[in-house]
Design a protein around this motif. Structure first.
Motif, PDB file in Angstrom:
ATOM      1  N   ARG A 132       0.503   4.136  -2.737  1.00 44.97           N
ATOM      2  CA  ARG A 132       0.318   5.517  -2.302  1.00 44.97           C
ATOM      3  C   ARG A 132       1.401   6.424  -2.903  1.00 44.97           C
ATOM      4  O   ARG A 132       1.102   7.545  -3.348  1.00 44.97           O
ATOM      5  CB  ARG A 132       0.353   5.596  -0.776  1.00 44.97           C
ATOM      6  N   ALA A 133       2.624   5.963  -2.946  1.00 45.93           N
ATOM      7  CA  ALA A 133       3.715   6.740  -3.539  1.00 45.93           C
ATOM      8  C   ALA A 133       3.492   6.917  -5.043  1.00 45.93           C
ATOM      9  O   ALA A 133       3.742   7.994  -5.592  1.00 45.93           O
ATOM     10  CB  ALA A 133       5.051   6.059  -3.280  1.00 45.93           C
ATOM     11  N   PHE A 134       3.008   5.875  -5.706  1.00 46.68           N
ATOM     12  CA  PHE A 134       2.714   5.954  -7.134  1.00 46.68           C
ATOM     13  C   PHE A 134       1.613   6.977  -7.397  1.00 46.68           C
ATOM     14  O   PHE A 134       1.717   7.811  -8.295  1.00 46.68           O
ATOM     15  CB  PHE A 134       2.303   4.568  -7.642  1.00 46.68           C
ATOM     16  N   ALA A 135       0.545   6.945  -6.602  1.00 44.86           N
ATOM     17  CA  ALA A 135      -0.555   7.902  -6.746  1.00 44.86           C
ATOM     18  C   ALA A 135      -0.081   9.323  -6.429  1.00 44.86           C
ATOM     19  O   ALA A 135      -0.476  10.274  -7.110  1.00 44.86           O
ATOM     20  CB  ALA A 135      -1.716   7.507  -5.846  1.00 44.86           C
ATOM     21  N   ALA A 136       0.760   9.477  -5.428  1.00 45.46           N
ATOM     22  CA  ALA A 136       1.277  10.799  -5.072  1.00 45.46           C
ATOM     23  C   ALA A 136       2.141  11.367  -6.198  1.00 45.46           C
ATOM     24  O   ALA A 136       2.086  12.569  -6.488  1.00 45.46           O
ATOM     25  CB  ALA A 136       2.076  10.731  -3.775  1.00 45.46           C
ATOM     26  N   PHE A 137       2.927  10.506  -6.838  1.00 44.34           N
ATOM     27  CA  PHE A 137       3.740  10.963  -7.973  1.00 44.34           C
ATOM     28  C   PHE A 137       2.861  11.489  -9.089  1.00 44.34           C
ATOM     29  O   PHE A 137       3.098  12.573  -9.615  1.00 44.34           O
ATOM     30  CB  PHE A 137       4.624   9.830  -8.497  1.00 44.34           C
ATOM     31  N   TRP A 138       1.839  10.727  -9.470  1.00 40.98           N
ATOM     32  CA  TRP A 138       0.984  11.147 -10.577  1.00 40.98           C
ATOM     33  C   TRP A 138       0.166  12.378 -10.219  1.00 40.98           C
ATOM     34  O   TRP A 138      -0.072  13.238 -11.064  1.00 40.98           O
ATOM     35  CB  TRP A 138       0.088  10.004 -11.046  1.00 40.98           C
TER      36      TRP A 138
ATOM     37  N   SER B 219       0.822  -1.205   0.000  1.00 40.95           N
ATOM     38  CA  SER B 219       0.000   0.000   0.000  1.00 40.95           C
ATOM     39  C   SER B 219       0.862   1.263   0.000  1.00 40.95           C
ATOM     40  O   SER B 219       0.458   2.285  -0.551  1.00 40.95           O
ATOM     41  CB  SER B 219      -0.958   0.010   1.182  1.00 40.95           C
ATOM     42  N   SER B 220       2.040   1.208   0.597  1.00 37.60           N
ATOM     43  CA  SER B 220       2.903   2.397   0.586  1.00 37.60           C
ATOM     44  C   SER B 220       3.429   2.658  -0.827  1.00 37.60           C
ATOM     45  O   SER B 220       3.567   3.819  -1.225  1.00 37.60           O
ATOM     46  CB  SER B 220       4.059   2.234   1.563  1.00 37.60           C
ATOM     47  N   ARG B 221       3.693   1.612  -1.584  1.00 40.54           N
ATOM     48  CA  ARG B 221       4.133   1.792  -2.978  1.00 40.54           C
ATOM     49  C   ARG B 221       2.998   2.340  -3.834  1.00 40.54           C
ATOM     50  O   ARG B 221       3.224   3.194  -4.680  1.00 40.54           O
ATOM     51  CB  ARG B 221       4.630   0.479  -3.557  1.00 40.54           C
TER      52      ARG B 221
END
Length: 67
Positions: free
Chosen positions: A6-12, A2-4
Motif C-alpha cells: 500500500r505504501a509503494f502504491a501510494a508513493f507511485w 500489505s502495508s508495504r
C-alpha cells in the motif's frame, strides 16, 4: 506485507498524479496519441512537445488562481 504494498502504491500515485490529476491525464493522452500516430506510420515526434506546451499554461493557471 500489505502495508508495504500500500505504501509503494501510494508513493507511485503521489509521484505520477501529484497535485494535479488533469495534467497527469493530459500527459497520458499525449503519450497515447504519440504511440498511436507512430504505430500508424506517421512521424509523431512533434505531438508530445506540442501537448506539453499546451498543458503548461493550464497548469500555471490552475496553480495561481485564487480558490
Amino acid at each position: 506485507m500489505s502495508s508495504r504494498l500500500r505504501a509503494f502504491a501510494a508513493f507511485w500515485y503521489d509521484f505520477i498524479i501529484g497535485d494535479d490529476w488533469v495534467i497527469a491525464a493530459g500527459i497520458v493522452i499525449a503519450l497515447l496519441g504519440t504511440y498511436l500516430l507512430s504505430h500508424a506510420g506517421i512521424a509523431a515526434w512533434w505531438l508530445l512537445p506540442l501537448l506539453i506546451a499546451m498543458l503548461l499554461p493550464v497548469s500555471l493557471w490552475r496553480a495561481t488562481r485564487g480558490d
